[in-house]
Design an enzyme around this catalytic site. Structure first.
Site, short mmCIF file in Angstrom:
data_model
loop_
_atom_site.label_atom_id
_atom_site.label_comp_id
_atom_site.label_asym_id
_atom_site.label_seq_id
_atom_site.Cartn_x
_atom_site.Cartn_y
_atom_site.Cartn_z
N HIS A 28 0.42 -0.89 0.16
CA HIS A 28 0.49 0.11 0.26
C HIS A 28 1.21 1.21 -0.02
CE1 HIS A 28 -4.29 -1.57 1.41
NE2 HIS A 28 -4.01 -2.52 0.54
N TYR B 279 -9.80 5.81 7.34
CA TYR B 279 -9.50 5.94 8.44
C TYR B 279 -10.01 7.43 8.59
CZ TYR B 279 -5.10 4.01 9.40
OH TYR B 279 -4.05 2.88 9.86
N PRO C 118 -4.65 0.60 18.28
CA PRO C 118 -3.89 -0.06 17.38
C PRO C 118 -4.34 0.73 15.85
CG PRO C 118 -6.03 -1.10 17.77
CD PRO C 118 -5.83 -0.03 19.57
N LYS D 180 0.80 0.13 14.77
CA LYS D 180 2.17 0.05 15.26
C LYS D 180 2.16 -0.98 16.30
CE LYS D 180 3.47 3.09 13.65
NZ LYS D 180 4.11 2.62 12.11
N TYR E 47 4.13 6.77 10.45
CA TYR E 47 3.07 5.53 10.02
C TYR E 47 4.26 4.50 8.99
CZ TYR E 47 -1.13 2.96 8.51
OH TYR E 47 -2.15 1.98 7.66
P1 FAS Z 1 0.87 -11.24 21.98
O1 FAS Z 1 0.21 -11.40 22.85
O2 FAS Z 1 0.15 -11.56 20.92
O3 FAS Z 1 1.59 -13.38 21.96
C1 FAS Z 1 2.27 -13.72 23.49
C2 FAS Z 1 1.23 -15.37 23.76
O4 FAS Z 1 1.79 -16.08 24.74
C3 FAS Z 1 0.48 -15.18 23.26
O5 FAS Z 1 -0.14 -16.47 22.61
C4 FAS Z 1 -0.17 -15.78 24.87
O6 FAS Z 1 -0.97 -17.50 25.27
C5 FAS Z 1 1.08 -16.24 25.35
N1 FAS Z 1 1.30 -16.08 26.54
C6 FAS Z 1 1.02 -15.55 27.43
N2 FAS Z 1 1.34 -15.61 29.13
C7 FAS Z 1 1.87 -17.32 28.92
C8 FAS Z 1 2.19 -17.64 30.04
N3 FAS Z 1 1.92 -17.55 31.06
N4 FAS Z 1 2.91 -18.67 30.22
C9 FAS Z 1 3.04 -18.94 28.69
N5 FAS Z 1 2.39 -18.03 27.05
C10 FAS Z 1 1.71 -17.23 27.64
N6 FAS Z 1 -1.40 -4.13 16.89
C11 FAS Z 1 -1.57 -3.69 15.74
O7 FAS Z 1 -0.09 -3.16 15.00
N7 FAS Z 1 -2.37 -3.52 14.70
C12 FAS Z 1 -4.17 -3.92 15.07
O8 FAS Z 1 -4.63 -3.75 14.27
C13 FAS Z 1 -4.06 -4.70 16.36
N8 FAS Z 1 -5.22 -4.73 16.68
C14 FAS Z 1 -5.64 -6.10 18.42
C15 FAS Z 1 -6.48 -6.41 18.65
C16 FAS Z 1 -5.64 -7.37 19.71
C17 FAS Z 1 -7.61 -7.49 20.72
C18 FAS Z 1 -5.31 -7.35 21.01
C19 FAS Z 1 -4.94 -8.07 22.20
C20 FAS Z 1 -3.82 -6.31 20.15
C21 FAS Z 1 -4.13 -5.53 18.78
N9 FAS Z 1 -2.75 -4.70 17.77
C22 FAS Z 1 -2.11 -5.03 16.58
C23 FAS Z 1 -1.58 -5.87 18.43
C24 FAS Z 1 -0.57 -7.21 18.51
O9 FAS Z 1 -1.28 -7.26 17.19
C25 FAS Z 1 0.01 -7.36 19.32
O10 FAS Z 1 1.43 -6.10 19.16
C26 FAS Z 1 1.11 -8.44 18.49
O11 FAS Z 1 -0.17 -9.14 19.05
C27 FAS Z 1 2.39 -7.85 19.58
O12 FAS Z 1 2.91 -9.76 19.42
P2 FAS Z 1 3.07 -10.69 20.73
O13 FAS Z 1 4.09 -9.24 21.54
O14 FAS Z 1 3.95 -11.68 20.42
O15 FAS Z 1 2.44 -10.30 21.67
C1 PHB Z 2 -6.18 -3.59 10.59
O1 PHB Z 2 -6.09 -4.50 9.59
O2 PHB Z 2 -6.58 -4.96 11.55
C2 PHB Z 2 -5.50 -1.98 10.95
C3 PHB Z 2 -5.43 -1.96 10.39
C4 PHB Z 2 -4.82 -0.68 10.28
C5 PHB Z 2 -4.82 0.06 11.80
C6 PHB Z 2 -5.24 -1.08 12.73
C7 PHB Z 2 -5.67 -2.01 11.98
O3 PHB Z 2 -4.25 1.06 11.93
#
Ligand code: FAS
Ligand code: PHB
Length: 390
Positions: free
Chosen positions: A72, A201, A293, A297, A385
């Site tokens: 993009h 957005y 989000p 980032k 961005y």
């Molecule tokens: P994660 O949380 O993905 O992974 C951590 C892992 O550790 C999980 O699988 C968990 O089960 C495991 N774990 C936890 N406790 C443990 C324990 N005690 N023992 C063993 N394992 C354990 N980022 C964006 O850039 N755009 C978005 O739109 C976006 N939407 C999101 C929506 C939600 C609901 C959430 C929660 C996050 C979102 N994020 C988004 C951020 C997300 O993408 C995170 O930055 C990303 O998952 C980070 O990855 P990890 O650091 O691996 O953490």
């Molecule tokens: C998504 O595609 O989930 C998404 C994209 C851009 C954002 C947040 C979420 O800033």
């Protein structure tokens, strides 16, 4: 069992670190508390910075991304006075972002770990970290009712915001900085063609909305919602009607709606833990920080943490050099705080804040007007961005 680096968490951070270290001959074990299927069932990020794209390719897990990911070159911002495109490619001298879902990245990483016989232990319960301040830390966990011990040199805490790793840093050493936003994001996934080729957005008086996608027949949409909302209160019909009210008219007229195949509400917070290391423990990804989000980032910050941490561990095992490990927390936090600022700024710019009535609303509109009348302001948005340098 013994390994060089015990990695807590089988999300993108933990798996990517394991993959990178394995390619450099460094032994790791990943402990994930859920099943692989559960981890892959979470719908999360969608926009990748070039830095993350480069790291995935270098770790031999970029092939599917290069096949089906979409490059993009810009995105739209709609507001009360119309719609304007942010031309990332022009404003940053050629930089772009890649749209490819986090779920796909995580799947690619699990597949790559399996192919290389990487040690990933799922359904690992009651993970606990021990002797972190010594030169021989260990990790215990329970699997099928039996408690196991892993002796290791280092522990990488990649277990997300609710994990055990950050909580293993003594409270008199750990400092936490947090801002909780007075709203959430209600997101849906639908097997429908995206309303636009690029993300939109939307800043609207009824609240923020975002039109994103995963591929040409999988759309991802979000609307800002109250923290008191429950998913079951949002029928698909109610979601689509609310989304259309916040979109520019042309988009609202052409959007293809359909049944949601995933629907969830995520709270928004800004959070940073300092320091990101304690003895032989190093935090990376959501274990150390959370961003709203809005600026896309979260996953991208996890990537730069893993870049710094993997470089530091490789230097240690290659030449015994420990300086990068000693500097990891300070190095990672410099980039984390810049992304924290940008995500807070973009969230403040685009969301409806209940307390903003009057003066706050006028400042928000002025911020948008300034953004669209100043190329310098757009360059600043664009360079953040696409991702600041590592
Ligand atoms: P994660 O949380 O993905 O992974 C951590 C892992 O550790 C999980 O699988 C968990 O089960 C495991 N774990 C936890 N406790 C443990 C324990 N005690 N023992 C063993 N394992 C354990 N980022 C964006 O850039 N755009 C978005 O739109 C976006 N939407 C999101 C929506 C939600 C609901 C959430 C929660 C996050 C979102 N994020 C988004 C951020 C997300 O993408 C995170 O930055 C990303 O998952 C980070 O990855 P990890 O650091 O691996 O953490
Ligand atoms: C998504 O595609 O989930 C998404 C994209 C851009 C954002 C947040 C979420 O800033």
């Amino acid at each position: 069992m013994r390994t060089q680096v015990a990695i807590i968490g089988g999300g993108p951070s933990g798996l990517l670190l394991s993959q990178i270290l394995h390619l450099k001959g460094i032994d790791t074990v990943v402990l994930e508390k859920h099943s692989e299927e559960y981890v892959l069932g979470r719908i999360r990020a969608g926009v990748l910075e070039q830095g993350l794209v480069d790291i995935l390719r270098a770790a031999n897990v970029g092939a599917r991304m290069d096949q089906v990911g979409q490059v993009h070159e810009g995105f739209e911002i709609s507001h009360m006075n119309g719609c304007q495109r942010i031309d990332l490619e022009k404003l940053t001298g050629g930089k772009t972002v890649m749209v490819y879902g986090q779920t796909e990245i995580t799947k690619d990483l699990y597949d790559a770990r399996r192919k290389m016989d990487g040690k990933v232990i799922t359904n690992a319960e009651d993970v606990a970290l021990h002797d972190l301040e010594t030169t021989s830390p260990s990790v215990t966990y329970k699997k099928d009712g039996v408690t196991q011990t892993i002796q290791c040199d280092y522990v990488a805490g990649c277990d997300g915001f609710h994990g055990v790793s950050r909580k293993s840093i003594p409270s008199d050493i750990l400092r936490e900085y947090e801002k909780v936003y007075p709203f959430g994001w209600l997101g849906i996934l639908s097997e429908t063609p995206p309303v636009s080729d690029e993300l939109i957005y939307c800043q609207h008086d009824r609240g923020f909305a975002l039109c994103s996608m995963r591929n040409e027949n999988l759309s991802r949409y979000y609307v800002q919602c109250s923290l008191n909302d429950k998913v079951e209160e949002w029928s698909d019909e109610r979601f689509w009607e609310e989304l259309k009210r916040r979109l520019p008219e042309s988009a609202a007229d052409r959007i293809v709606t359909g049944p949601s195949i995933e629907k969830s509400i995520a709270p928004l917070r800004s959070f940073v833990a300092e320091p990101l290391s304690y003895g032989r423990l190093f935090l990376a990804g959501d274990a150390g920080h959370i961003v709203p989000p809005t600026g896309a980032k979260g996953l991208n910050l996890a990537a730069s943490d893993i870049h710094y941490l993997s470089e530091a561990l490789i230097a240690k095992y290659d030449s015994g050099e420990e300086q990068l490990l000693e500097q990891y927390s300070e190095t990672a936090l410099k980039r984390i705080w810049k992304a924290m600022r940008f995500s807070w700024w973009m969230t403040t710019l685009l969301h409806k804040f209940p307390e903003n009535e009057g003066f706050g609303d006028r400042i928000q509109q002025t911020d948008i007007d300034y953004l669209f009348s100043s190329e310098a302001a757009q360059v600043s948005l664009a360079e953040n961005y696409v991702g600041l340098p590592y």
